[in-house]
Enzyme design. Structure first.
Site, short mmCIF file in Angstrom:
data_model
loop_
_atom_site.label_atom_id
_atom_site.label_comp_id
_atom_site.label_asym_id
_atom_site.label_seq_id
_atom_site.Cartn_x
_atom_site.Cartn_y
_atom_site.Cartn_z
N GLU A 1 -7.14 -7.65 -1.20
CA GLU A 1 -7.53 -7.40 0.20
C GLU A 1 -8.98 -6.93 0.25
O GLU A 1 -9.40 -6.10 -0.55
CB GLU A 1 -6.66 -6.30 0.85
CG GLU A 1 -5.34 -6.74 1.40
CD GLU A 1 -4.73 -5.67 2.31
OE1 GLU A 1 -5.50 -4.93 2.96
OE2 GLU A 1 -3.49 -5.58 2.37
N GLU B 1 0.79 -1.24 0.00
CA GLU B 1 0.00 0.00 0.00
C GLU B 1 0.82 1.29 0.00
O GLU B 1 0.25 2.37 0.17
CB GLU B 1 -0.99 0.01 1.18
CG GLU B 1 -2.04 -1.10 1.07
CD GLU B 1 -3.09 -1.07 2.18
OE1 GLU B 1 -2.90 -0.32 3.15
OE2 GLU B 1 -4.09 -1.79 2.07
#
Length: 875
Positions: free
Chosen positions: A551, A453
């Site tokens: 995710e 991320e």
């Protein structure tokens, strides 16, 4: 395999900087918290508020010391080998300074020959640690500009984790506590070096020029190239040969290369070996074929004689991996899916976090083994080894190799921006080089991903600092992940895809390597991390249609049994007690859970929620809600496999837990399965029946087939009223589901289905069952409306009968009375696992269940001890 190693594992002494705390039997490998616990200086760190209470342990500087004896003759060099030190430490032998180290993920070899005493049994070693928290603070103070660390005060954690090469989540995360551990966390030993010692055997296995992955499924005779880099230490100048052997048949296939070493130190050489594709079987992911493995050995012969060291043996597998990122002709964007051995693979799995905050608690690997086996039981074929944790121990990858469990391997950077000074980049370069050399032989590793991320953080503007000076941080990003990490990856391994981050939007160009800098939520490219806690989680129109979902998830509470092990009386009376608020590390997490529960279920009229004795009912419905939410999203992604999106995988967040707290996990800290994990076993089944209602009011029933062959069978649809003991209507249709696809078997107007039998989604649900031609059930499912708020559920009586018992298993038959029972949940006092749980039970359709444990005890008493809940009796 060494001729002789002098282990330094076992008992050491440990003390803090002023000697006010001392432990005489500190264990290595280990961590200081566990040593203090065994000595009675602290209590169990995971209990209560001890993560904050024992913060002082992290702030101290601890010293480990022991005496030892080692015999080194005049012709040998003495190498001190440290497989892993956590994290910042100075090493001393007999009072002589050896080295400073500051990377948890480094493997160290130090020549300490000159520091050893002549008397073998009169030696000492000292490892003096510096607090990781204090070190990170000091490094951050040296930075010329701020580097956001992603910390959140609700986590009660430490700051500046991005300035230290250590397990990032040890400074806290939104699912775990802060324990910035210190200790020698991996083996430490002396290696008497006489001749050579092999440290790494790193094969690149690829198809020879002129062959393609598609040829693997034909009779064409191609060749595998096994270009193997062997890294070794040499005690002196020498000439010899590196001998490589592949044990693919009765007689090994042998290759060798001459090697000349001019000085003492670490060296490497490459040996090329080839084998016909007809001589070896392919390694396949779970569900696609056997995970065939072969032994590859490397040894070094000196002057025509074999070294005293036995060959180093690694297991290897033969397979190709492709990541398809190709533009579409009829839509914007690119594909993003994987092929193994030229076969498209839908990734089904979860994100894997560290097994424990204290790795020494699992030295025998029993908990790690249980977690991976649980993933296998749930029909997963991939685990993402998340970037905020650790490079896993060898056992993790060995198990995944044998079980066909693919690994999405991420380098250990997460949710932060990192330094790019010379020292930091050199440390990272060594880290990546060592870890890749250690791991490359594992066929289970699917890809290398640079971070978690961090690209999204830059593009989406997580922090004010990056918004002010975006280009400076983008240059840093390129310097760390591309100029440093990707350069090492390209040099060592051309056989696996490389991702700059997860999520990624892919690249515009390979040469020059140019990222596509787009909003992380853009569904047209790459993978997506999707979280929306405000929407009704079953509202499919609000869900993305990504190329791959790496995710997504929702929180739940762990079981009362788990919470009771770490709490005291009064801690579990309601969800906002001081204890439970302390355990909730995700901002507004408990409020979000309760909001989602109230969107899904009508708990307002339930006596269990109006005046609860404790949070027991809330724990149960939180696990029901988590199960519903993740199931709805996963089934959505699996159906999209055959849509325009061509979705290539679904990996939910997260598999496991590091403590007893509300988190996104499907497995609790003690290994107990939450309801979600049982549900995952169903929604990741090779053949899945699922349904969705489209905008036009059409019920669309899909059968998604991950088998290597077309599925032929029947689909049975039954419409039930919640309060009836027989279905109102049944339909049976033939079912042919194409391999590697999601096939629509039935499309039917809900109005036409429901109106003739006076049904609505507040009174009826649809039962779906798929059987093959032998009447074997492959998938069961139900379809009810997006919410059960308007459904009135009648209380039911659930009865359990003992069918069969052995010392380690019990088979039961469970029945419901005159109504459908939703989310039937059976809990046991003893540790073990059901083959199904959290299911929906229909009248006159008893469910056979098997429970397995190490020791069942008295079967009759076991049955009497069962606790059985269902949503009907809670609401």
């Amino acid at each position: 395999a060494l001729a002789q190693v002098f282990s330094l594992g076992g008992a050491w002494t440990a003390r803090n900087s002023n000697g006010s705390y001392s432990v005489s039997n500190a264990l290595v490998p280990g961590q200081i918290h566990l040593d203090l616990l065994r000595a009675g200086i602290i209590e169990e760190p995971l209990v209560g508020f001890n993560d904050v209470k024992y913060r002082w342990v992290d702030l101290e500087n601890w010293t480990y010391e022991r005496s030892f004896q080692v015999n080194i003759n005049d012709e040998e060099r003495a190498l001190l080998v440290l497989e892993g030190v956590d994290t910042v430490a100075s090493i001393f032998i007999n009072g002589h300074f050896v080295a400073n180290i500051s990377n948890m993920f480094h493997r160290h070899f130090f020549d300490v020959t000159a520091f050893l005493e002549t008397v073998p049994n009169n030696q000492t070693i000292r490892v003096s640690f510096t607090s990781a928290v204090q070190y990170a603070l000091s490094q951050a103070a040296l930075s010329a500009y701020p580097l956001p660390d992603g910390s959140d005060p609700i986590q009660n954690g430490e700051r500046n984790r991005n300035f230290i090469r250590k397990m990032q989540s040890s400074f806290s995360w939104d699912w775990g506590p802060a324990f910035a551990t210190q200790g020698i966390w991996a083996p430490i030993y002396f290696l008497p070096l006489h001749g050579t010692h092999i440290t790494y055997v790193a094969p690149q296995i690829s198809l020879a020029d002129g062959c393609s992955p598609a040829d693997l499924l034909t009779d064409r005779d191609c060749y595998w190239n096994i270009d193997t880099t062997v890294t070794f230490w040499a005690s002196k100048p020498l000439n010899g040969k590196i001998v490589l052997k592949l044990f693919a048949s009765q007689d090994p296939i042998v290759a060798q290369a001459d090697v000349t070493v001019s000085d003492f130190g670490e060296h490497s050489a490459t040996v090329a070996l080839s084998v016909s594709t007809k001589q070896v079987e392919l390694w396949w992911p779970r569900g696609y074929g056997d995970a065939k493995l072969y032994n590859l050995s490397a040894s070094i012969s000196l002057d025509g004689r074999y070294n005293q060291e036995a060959p180093t043996v690694k297991t290897v597998g033969f397979r190709t991996v492709e990541l398809l990122q190709e533009p579409y002709e009829s839509q914007d964007g690119t594909s993003f899916y994987f092929r193994v051995n030229s076969v498209s693979i839908f990734l089904k799995g979860a994100n894997f976090i560290p097994v424990d905050m204290f790795s020494a608690r699992d030295t025998d690997g029993s908990r790690l083994t249980r977690l991976i086996n649980s993933a296998v039981e749930a029909n997963m074929n991939v685990l993402r080894n998340w970037g905020g944790g650790i490079y896993q121990v060898d056992m993790f990858y060995d198990l995944c190799d044998r079980l066909g469990m693919m690994v999405w391997e991420e380098f250990k950077f997460a949710c932060a921006l990192y330094p790019t000074d010379t020292h930091f980049l050199q440390s990272v370069e060594t880290e990546i080089h060592q870890q890749m050399n250690r791991l490359m032989h594992h066929p289970s590793i699917l890809l290398w991903s640079a971070n978690n991320e961090n690209q999204a953080a830059l593009v989406d503007g997580w922090w004010q600092e990056t918004k002010i000076n975006t280009f400076a941080y983008a240059i840093d990003y390129d310097k760390l992940y591309h100029e440093t990490i990707k350069t090492v990856v390209d040099r060592l391994d051309s056989t696996r895809p490389f991702l700059s981050s997860s999520p990624t939007k892919g690249i515009l160009s390979e040469d020059p390597y140019t990222l596509r800098w787009l909003d992380s939520s853009d569904e047209r490219f790459g993978d997506v991390h999707f979280y929306d806690y405000d929407m009704l989680c079953t509202n499919l129109s609000a869900l993305p249609q990504p190329r791959l979902a790496s995710e997504y998830g929702f929180q739940s509470f762990p079981s009362m049994r788990s919470l009771q092990t770490v709490s005291t009386e009064g801690d579990l009376l309601h969800p906002f007690t001081t204890f439970l608020t302390h355990r909730q590390h995700h901002a507004n997490g408990t409020e979000q859970m309760i909001r989602q529960i109230t969107k899904l279920f009508n708990i307002g009229q339930s006596a269990a929620f109006k005046a609860p004795e404790d949070i027991g009912p809330l724990v149960y419905v939180s696990q029901c809600a988590q199960s519903v939410c993740v199931e709805a999203q996963t089934q959505h992604y699996r159906r999209l496999r055959s849509s325009a999106a061509q979705t290539g995988g679904a990996l939910y967040w997260q598999l496991n837990d590091v403590w007893q707290a509300p988190t996104w996990s499907s497995i609790e800290y003690d290994g107990r399965w939450k309801m979600l994990h049982y549900t995952a076993k169903r929604f990741f089944a090779p053949v899945l029946v699922s349904a969705a209602v489209l905008d036009q009011g059409l019920l669309s029933v899909h059968v998604t087939n991950d088998l290597r062959t077309d599925f032929v069978g029947t689909l049975l649809m039954a419409i039930w009223r919640y309060d009836r003991s027989e279905p109102l209507k049944t339909m049976e249709v033939n079912c042919i589901a194409k391999t590697g696809a999601s096939t629509v078997i039935v499309e039917h107007s809900i109005k036409d289905l429901f109106e003739p039998i006076e049904c609505s989604f507040s009174t009826c649900l649809i039962q779906l069952t798929v059987r093959d031609s032998n009447q074997t059930v492959h998938s069961r499912n139900v379809y009810f409306s997006t919410s059960l708020r308007d459904v009135i559920l009648r209380p039911v009586t659930l009865t359990v009968e003992l069918v069969h018992a052995t010392s380690s298993s019990v088979t039961l038959s469970i029945h419901t009375s005159a109504s459908v029972a939703l989310f039937v949940w059976i809990q046991t006092v003893i540790s073990g696992m059901f083959d199904d749980n959290g299911f929906h039970l229909f009248p006159n359709e008893p469910r056979s269940l098997t429970f397995r444990s190490v020791d069942i005890g008295d079967p009759e008493k076991f049955v009497q001890s069962l606790e059985i809940d269902c949503l009907n009796n809670i609401l």
